[in-house]
Design an enzyme around this catalytic site. Structure first.
Site, PDB file in Angstrom:
ATOM      1  N   TYR A 233      10.408  -3.584   2.452  1.00  0.00           N
ATOM      2  CA  TYR A 233       9.300  -2.785   1.944  1.00  0.00           C
ATOM      3  C   TYR A 233       8.540  -2.010   3.009  1.00  0.00           C
ATOM      4  O   TYR A 233       8.215  -0.844   2.826  1.00  0.00           O
ATOM      5  CB  TYR A 233       8.300  -3.697   1.220  1.00  0.00           C
ATOM      6  CG  TYR A 233       7.024  -3.003   0.808  1.00  0.00           C
ATOM      7  CD1 TYR A 233       6.975  -2.231  -0.345  1.00  0.00           C
ATOM      8  CD2 TYR A 233       5.877  -3.100   1.585  1.00  0.00           C
ATOM      9  CE1 TYR A 233       5.801  -1.580  -0.722  1.00  0.00           C
ATOM     10  CE2 TYR A 233       4.707  -2.449   1.212  1.00  0.00           C
ATOM     11  CZ  TYR A 233       4.672  -1.693   0.056  1.00  0.00           C
ATOM     12  OH  TYR A 233       3.529  -1.057  -0.298  1.00  0.00           O
TER      13      TYR A 233
ATOM     14  N   GLY B  26      -0.918   1.248   8.104  1.00  0.00           N
ATOM     15  CA  GLY B  26      -2.330   0.876   8.021  1.00  0.00           C
ATOM     16  C   GLY B  26      -3.180   2.080   7.740  1.00  0.00           C
ATOM     17  O   GLY B  26      -3.068   3.092   8.438  1.00  0.00           O
TER      18      GLY B  26
ATOM     19  N   ASN C 276      -0.304  -5.485  16.655  1.00  0.00           N
ATOM     20  CA  ASN C 276       0.259  -5.564  15.308  1.00  0.00           C
ATOM     21  C   ASN C 276       0.781  -6.978  15.116  1.00  0.00           C
ATOM     22  O   ASN C 276       1.639  -7.429  15.882  1.00  0.00           O
ATOM     23  CB  ASN C 276       1.404  -4.557  15.146  1.00  0.00           C
ATOM     24  CG  ASN C 276       2.108  -4.711  13.809  1.00  0.00           C
ATOM     25  OD1 ASN C 276       1.511  -5.154  12.837  1.00  0.00           O
ATOM     26  ND2 ASN C 276       3.374  -4.350  13.762  1.00  0.00           N
ATOM     27  N   GLY C 277       0.277  -7.649  14.104  1.00  0.00           N
ATOM     28  CA  GLY C 277       0.713  -9.011  13.836  1.00  0.00           C
ATOM     29  C   GLY C 277      -0.464  -9.883  13.483  1.00  0.00           C
ATOM     30  O   GLY C 277      -1.531  -9.374  13.120  1.00  0.00           O
TER      31      GLY C 277
ATOM     32  N   CYS D 186      -0.203  -3.552  10.919  1.00  0.00           N
ATOM     33  CA  CYS D 186      -0.731  -2.427  11.685  1.00  0.00           C
ATOM     34  C   CYS D 186       0.420  -1.681  12.343  1.00  0.00           C
ATOM     35  O   CYS D 186       1.574  -2.109  12.259  1.00  0.00           O
ATOM     36  CB  CYS D 186      -1.659  -2.917  12.788  1.00  0.00           C
ATOM     37  SG  CYS D 186      -3.091  -3.816  12.168  1.00  0.00           S
TER      38      CYS D 186
HETATM   39  P1  AMP Z   1       3.099  -7.302  -7.192  1.00  0.00           P
HETATM   40  O1  AMP Z   1       4.303  -8.050  -7.611  1.00  0.00           O
HETATM   41  O2  AMP Z   1       2.236  -6.854  -8.279  1.00  0.00           O
HETATM   42  O3  AMP Z   1       2.296  -8.051  -6.163  1.00  0.00           O
HETATM   43  O4  AMP Z   1       3.544  -5.951  -6.494  1.00  0.00           O
HETATM   44  C1  AMP Z   1       4.592  -5.909  -5.681  1.00  0.00           C
HETATM   45  C2  AMP Z   1       4.763  -4.531  -5.110  1.00  0.00           C
HETATM   46  O5  AMP Z   1       3.828  -4.311  -4.047  1.00  0.00           O
HETATM   47  C3  AMP Z   1       6.105  -4.460  -4.511  1.00  0.00           C
HETATM   48  O6  AMP Z   1       6.536  -3.129  -4.497  1.00  0.00           O
HETATM   49  C4  AMP Z   1       5.808  -4.959  -3.124  1.00  0.00           C
HETATM   50  O7  AMP Z   1       6.778  -4.624  -2.190  1.00  0.00           O
HETATM   51  C5  AMP Z   1       4.504  -4.306  -2.810  1.00  0.00           C
HETATM   52  N1  AMP Z   1       3.856  -5.065  -1.734  1.00  0.00           N
HETATM   53  C6  AMP Z   1       4.064  -4.887  -0.469  1.00  0.00           C
HETATM   54  N2  AMP Z   1       3.324  -5.683   0.283  1.00  0.00           N
HETATM   55  C7  AMP Z   1       2.638  -6.428  -0.505  1.00  0.00           C
HETATM   56  C8  AMP Z   1       1.697  -7.463  -0.308  1.00  0.00           C
HETATM   57  N3  AMP Z   1       1.337  -7.854   0.895  1.00  0.00           N
HETATM   58  N4  AMP Z   1       1.178  -8.027  -1.390  1.00  0.00           N
HETATM   59  C9  AMP Z   1       1.563  -7.604  -2.597  1.00  0.00           C
HETATM   60  N5  AMP Z   1       2.444  -6.630  -2.838  1.00  0.00           N
HETATM   61  C10 AMP Z   1       2.990  -6.036  -1.803  1.00  0.00           C
END
Ligand code: AMP
Length: 470
Positions: A246, A27, A99-100, A2
């Site tokens: 990310y 979010g 947030n958390g 968040c």
């Molecule tokens: P995947 O390997 O298909 O799960 O996709 C990865 C992509 O989604 C990368 O660009 C990740 O940084 C991004 N991503 C970011 N947060 C998440 C998350 N919580 N779960 C899955 N993918 C994420």
């Protein structure tokens, strides 16, 4: 995950709205602003910031103090009833934006039952608010917050609006400072305005100057042009690496480190030994790392994938089926940049492998001769319980190791960042980082029961998630 904002200023509603837009990426599920003078005013709802506040006259949110929130659900089961800021009116009007992720909810529910406090939702934020309210009803503010920090485990970079006396805005962080929270200041003709925000971009768009981060275990109090701070608990920093990799915007500065520069260095720090014709980033997050990578290895940088900017972050879709179709809707290929070429495809990370496999297949369908997948983050092997939506270990493609991972995603090779390369790029001491998703070393106490409980909460949420109508 968040985003939160707390403001003490003459233009609180407008500034909160603009800052919320700046942290919308944190979010997309709901948004809200709550302000006060001698009364509380609140506008919140499901959807994007622009949707919730469409046609809403912001001057109805009166007063010079306020807090705001954008929400992506990672715990709880009924998103519609968990829109924040949350509010209760005893012992004083008290509002919270969080947030958390709290990791000892069951224990805290027991504590609250003993205090005869009942909860309305499954939200961990409501638990935090009630613990705070209980403590504030019995102790001075510093003592109440200190005791709350002692009781509550997990991650919480939060803002609070307390209706006692003339009211104050309070920002506080758990002792590990897992999620970011920064302080900004703006001098005006009427005095000094203050803002706390999850990311410094919220300060930039509203003309605030970045002062510093709220320290892990610290609370900062703002009231009528003044700021005071109190270290409630000795800091044990464990800042989340995924914010740099990310989650945060590249134009944000966290713990003094520019996210853009960190991502650039992440690209430079990858050890790569394949012969390729072009570097193609997965837009948008991986662009900066791909640029650093391309310059380091002197390989041409090309935009071979184009993103439909009207589709949000695909991981925000809580089900796998929905995520998979969103990947295809989101990205398209420039055939000329791909056809007949050996490509290094750079993404920020590989989590479940869904996106990676789909992307490799997509590039091959457009004639790529070879696709070498490059991850700017080391292998994600363990779940995160602090707010990033990867709570279930067996969903992580690298949870049992990375052998044969290239076959699973149909790539010609997979190259990962090293943990040393990541730590060097971030530029903070390794001991100040939460690397739990890479190493399994959690900064807070994670018992088997807690792990099970949190995994179950996430499963429940998924099962209750309804696909948007289209
Ligand atoms: P995947 O390997 O298909 O799960 O996709 C990865 C992509 O989604 C990368 O660009 C990740 O940084 C991004 N991503 C970011 N947060 C998440 C998350 N919580 N779960 C899955 N993918 C994420």
């Amino acid at each position: 995950m968040c985003g939160v904002i707390g403001i003490c200023s003459d233009g609180v509603a407008w500034e909160a709205y603009r800052a919320l837009l700046a942290i919308q990426h944190r979010g997309q599920n709901s948004a809200g602003i709550l302000t006060m003078n001698d009364k509380f005013y609140r506008k919140q709802g499901d959807g994007l910031v622009s949707e919730v506040f469409q046609n809403y006259p912001l001057d109805e949110l009166k007063g010079k103090k306020g807090i705001a929130h954008v929400r992506y659900p990672t715990a709880g089961t009924d998103p519609a009833s968990e829109v924040q800021p949350l509010f209760i009116n005893y012992p004083y009007g008290l509002a919270l934006a969080h947030n958390g992720n709290i990791t000892n909810c069951e224990e805290l529910k027991g504590f609250l039952r003993e205090k005869r406090r009942s909860l309305q939702t499954d939200s961990d934020s409501e638990i935090l608010l009630n613990v705070l309210a209980d403590k504030i009803s019995k102790h001075g503010l510093d003592e109440a917050l200190g005791q709350t920090l002692d009781l509550v485990d997990g991650s919480y970079s939060s803002v609070m609006l307390l209706g006692k006396d003339e009211g104050s805005v309070i920002g506080f962080r758990d002792r590990h400072g897992i999620r970011p929270l920064v302080i900004g200041k703006k001098e005006t003709e009427c005095g000094t305005n203050y803002m706390v925000c999850s990311e410094s971009v919220g300060l930039d768009v509203t003309g605030y100057e970045l002062v510093r981060d709220v320290k892990p275990g610290e609370a900062v109090y703002f009231s009528n042009g003044s700021m005071r701070s109190k270290q409630l608990h000795p800091p044990k920093p464990a800042h989340c690496i995924f914010e740099y990799v990310y989650f945060s915007r590249p134009d944000s500065v966290i713990e003094g480190q520019s996210v853009y520069e960190v991502r650039f260095k992440l690209g430079e720090n990858i050890d790569f030994d394949k012969d390729v014709d072009a570097v193609i980033p997965v837009p948008d997050t991986a662009r900066t790392a791909a640029l650093g990578f391309s310059l380091k290895y002197d390989i041409p940088y090309r935009e071979g994938l184009i993103k439909n900017r009207y589709i949000g972050r695909t991981f925000i879709m809580p089900t796998q089926r929905y995520r998979e179709s969103a990947v295809i809707e989101k990205l398209n290929v420039i055939r000329k940049e791909v056809s007949g070429k050996r490509i290094a495809l750079v993404d920020d990370s590989i989590v479940r492998g869904t996106t990676s496999r789909r992307l490799v297949n997509l590039l091959k369908r457009y004639g790529a001769k070879e696709v070498h997948f490059v991850s700017s983050c080391p292998p994600i092997t363990n779940p995160c319980f602090y707010g990033i939506d990867m709570t279930i270990k067996n969903e992580l493609i690298a949870s049992k190791g990375t052998d044969g991972i290239e076959k699973k995603i149909n790539a010609d090779s997979v190259t990962y960042q090293s943990i040393d390369g990541l730590v060097k790029a971030i530029g903070l001491p390794r001991s100040h980082l939460c690397l739990a998703c890479l190493t399994g070393d959690y900064p807070t106490c994670m018992t088997c029961e807690r792990v099970k409980e949190l995994g179950q909460a996430r499963e429940n949420e998924r099962n209750n998630w309804k696909e948007p109508r289209r």
